[in-house]
Design a protein around this motif. Structure first.
Motif, short mmCIF file in Angstrom:
data_model
loop_
_atom_site.label_atom_id
_atom_site.label_comp_id
_atom_site.label_asym_id
_atom_site.label_seq_id
_atom_site.Cartn_x
_atom_site.Cartn_y
_atom_site.Cartn_z
N SER A 1 0.83 -1.20 0.00
CA SER A 1 0.00 0.00 0.00
C SER A 1 0.86 1.25 0.00
CB SER A 1 -0.92 0.01 1.22
OG SER A 1 -0.16 0.16 2.40
N ARG A 2 0.24 2.39 -0.35
CA ARG A 2 0.97 3.65 -0.34
C ARG A 2 1.42 4.01 1.06
NH1 ARG A 2 -1.73 8.59 -2.78
NH2 ARG A 2 0.36 9.38 -2.41
N THR A 3 0.58 3.67 2.05
CA THR A 3 0.95 3.97 3.44
C THR A 3 2.21 3.22 3.84
OG1 THR A 3 -1.38 4.27 3.99
CG2 THR A 3 0.15 3.94 5.82
N ALA B 1 3.74 3.04 -7.17
CA ALA B 1 5.09 3.37 -6.69
C ALA B 1 5.05 4.32 -5.49
CB ALA B 1 5.90 3.99 -7.82
N GLY B 2 3.86 4.79 -5.12
CA GLY B 2 3.74 5.71 -4.00
C GLY B 2 4.29 7.08 -4.30
N LEU B 3 4.19 7.51 -5.57
CA LEU B 3 4.79 8.78 -5.99
C LEU B 3 3.77 9.91 -6.12
CD1 LEU B 3 7.28 7.48 -8.72
CD2 LEU B 3 7.74 8.00 -6.32
N LEU B 4 2.48 9.62 -6.01
CA LEU B 4 1.48 10.68 -6.09
C LEU B 4 1.55 11.56 -4.84
CD1 LEU B 4 -1.65 8.71 -7.39
CD2 LEU B 4 0.06 9.96 -8.72
N ASP B 5 1.35 12.86 -5.03
CA ASP B 5 1.35 13.75 -3.88
C ASP B 5 -0.01 13.71 -3.17
OD1 ASP B 5 -0.41 15.27 -5.37
OD2 ASP B 5 1.07 16.79 -5.93
N GLU B 6 -0.20 14.58 -2.19
CA GLU B 6 -1.42 14.56 -1.39
C GLU B 6 -2.67 14.80 -2.23
OE1 GLU B 6 1.27 16.24 -0.78
OE2 GLU B 6 2.06 15.37 1.07
#
Length: 483
Positions: free
Chosen positions: A2-4, A311-316
């Motif tokens: 997960s992104r977390t 990849a967890g690269l998106l911002d908020e």
């Protein structure tokens, strides 16, 4: 993952950048390492190397209006060259682990819908024109603005839908799932194996590969996907040498007699930018270019969002880093593909295999692009990985991308229904673009029905109108006399 979890892992193990290459690609900053990037680049290459075989088969099997066919050897060279150059440019310019190559689906449109109406030079000219128009949309900011206008929940749905789609691709490519011929008059579209049961050594290699991959992932073994691909390829080579196997599909796991092959650049530059207008009606040309642009536009959008999210690269706000440059490079790839006669090049969802292996930056593209460059001379050696050995990676990555489904608010029908349609339509129609279109239209309709039309961004209204045209293209062509 997960992104977390990704963010937590990144924050707990981010050493200061050690050298200029690390700083340029922000490898340490994104919680990655050179080892992960290299493994990711290798995994991405091996999961999409099939395009070196498949693209020449699709384009080489078709004839243009005048009965001419493209040379297979020249097509292989052009395919490898464009993939190598544009993947490296994406890595350096966009700094995303996003590889590019000739787009499947788009090449079939060129081969079987466009080429029969004109010469190959004219057909490839339309690809160049399509790419130039996409670049204009990027430069004007319209393409990036559309991506920013999409609600976060729909972006998550796009990523989940791509996960199911890419897993389905893996099952089909490996022969674990096959289409039931229409002649059987059955209501079931697909089946297990080729006859309703699993048969043959190639499918066994795939099944063992899936078990090995998920086992290694569960154990959190570094290089799990790449280890599986290499191990299954070796096993496939052994099996092929001792068993009587009719076919492995596109690539046979057999050590080649000749490791080196000479590239033939004969197709480069063979395109006519406006020649198509002299071969068929203006309406037909406009509709063909519109179809190419819409498919390329939203396929890339879904792929970029899906890969960046995994990849967890998106911002908020759910935005992709360096988006403007990424989209411009993707548009330039379409131009390059047409100019090289290898069809429109686009971002590959198989890049998710590299992300699953740990790639987080464009450095992995240097590895993937470098291998495509080597393929110009070492095609026989680099295409011995059978689909059955590479496809388990797609299934595993499908699972990883599917985990984002938990972030969607399923209690709010105004977002849940469009999200569901986005997720379902992608694998069921074998198209990222179709899934995005279904989600957009459902979102606009439901918001309007609920009296919340003002909440819809005007760009989503515009995109939805275009999708209406896209889905109704056949009757529109008949009305306008283009068919």
């Amino acid at each position: 993952m997960s992104r977390t979890q990704q963010v937590a892992d990144r924050s707990s193990a981010v050493p200061p950048a050690g050298n200029s290459v690390d700083r340029f690609f922000r490898i340490s900053e994104r919680g990655s390492t050179f080892g992960r990037e290299i493994r990711g680049g290798l995994a991405t290459f091996f999961t999409m190397a099939y395009i070196l075989v498949l693209n020449p088969i699709i384009l080489g099997s078709a004839k243009d209006k005048f009965g001419h066919q493209l040379d297979t050897v020249q097509l292989t060279t052009a395919t490898a060259l464009v993939a190598a150059v544009m993947t490296i440019i994406m890595g350096v310019g966009g700094n995303l682990p996003l590889a590019l190559a000739a787009g499947l689906g788009l090449n079939a449109v060129v081969a079987f819908q466009i080429a029969p109406l004109m010469s190959w030079d004219d057909a490839m000219g339309l690809i160049v024109l399509e790419g130039l128009l996409i670049c204009v949309l990027v430069v004007t900011g319209l393409r990036e603005a559309v991506m920013h206008a999409i609600p976060q929940a729909l972006k998550q749905a796009i990523s989940v839908g791509i996960g199911l789609f890419i897993a389905f691709i893996g099952f089909v490519d490996a022969g674990f799932v096959s289409r039931i011929p229409d002649i059987a008059h059955t209501t079931v579209p697909v089946q297990l194996g080729g006859t309703g049961t699993l048969t043959g050594w190639p499918v066994l290699v795939f099944c063992l590969g899936v078990l090995l991959t998920i086992g290694l992932l569960a154990r959190k073994v570094k290089g799990a996907i790449l280890i599986s691909i290499v191990t299954m390829t070796v096993l496939a080579i052994v099996i092929d040498s001792i068993a009587d196997i009719k076919s492995w599909g596109l690539t046979t796991p057999k050590l080649p007699d000749d490791v080196v092959a000479s590239p033939d650049f004969g197709l480069l530059g063979h395109f006519s930018l406006f020649g198509a207008f002299g071969e068929t009606s203006v309406i037909t040309v406009v509709l063909l270019v519109f179809t190419l642009i819409l498919s390329d536009f939203f396929d890339t959008m879904g792929t970029v969002v899906g890969i960046s999210a995994e990849a967890g690269l998106l911002d908020e706000a759910g935005r992709v880093p360096n988006l403007g440059r990424v989209l411009l490079i993707d548009g330039a790839a379409a131009v390059a593909g047409g100019a090289a006669s290898s069809s429109s090049a686009t971002s590959y969802i198989e890049s998710a295999a590299g992300v699953g292996e740990g790639a987080r930056t464009g450095f992995s593209n240097l590895v993937t692009g470098g291998l495509f460059g080597l393929a110009l001379f070492l095609t026989p050696l680099l295409t011995i990985v059978p689909l059955q050995a590479a496809a388990p990676a797609l299934v595993a990555v499908g699972f990883l991308m599917m985990t984002q489904v938990k972030n969607i608010d399923w209690d709010r029908y105004e977002i849940a229904i469009p999200a569901f349609l986005t997720i379902a339509v992608m694998p069921f129609t074998y198209s990222i673009t179709n899934g995005i279109g279904a989600g957009f239209l459902a979102y606009v309709v439901i918001k309007t029905v609920l009296g919340k039309a003002r909440e819809i961004h005007w760009l989503l209204w515009g995109a939805s109108v275009l999708f209406l045209v896209y889905f109704a293209i056949d009757p529109i062509e008949q009305i306008l006399g283009a068919k």
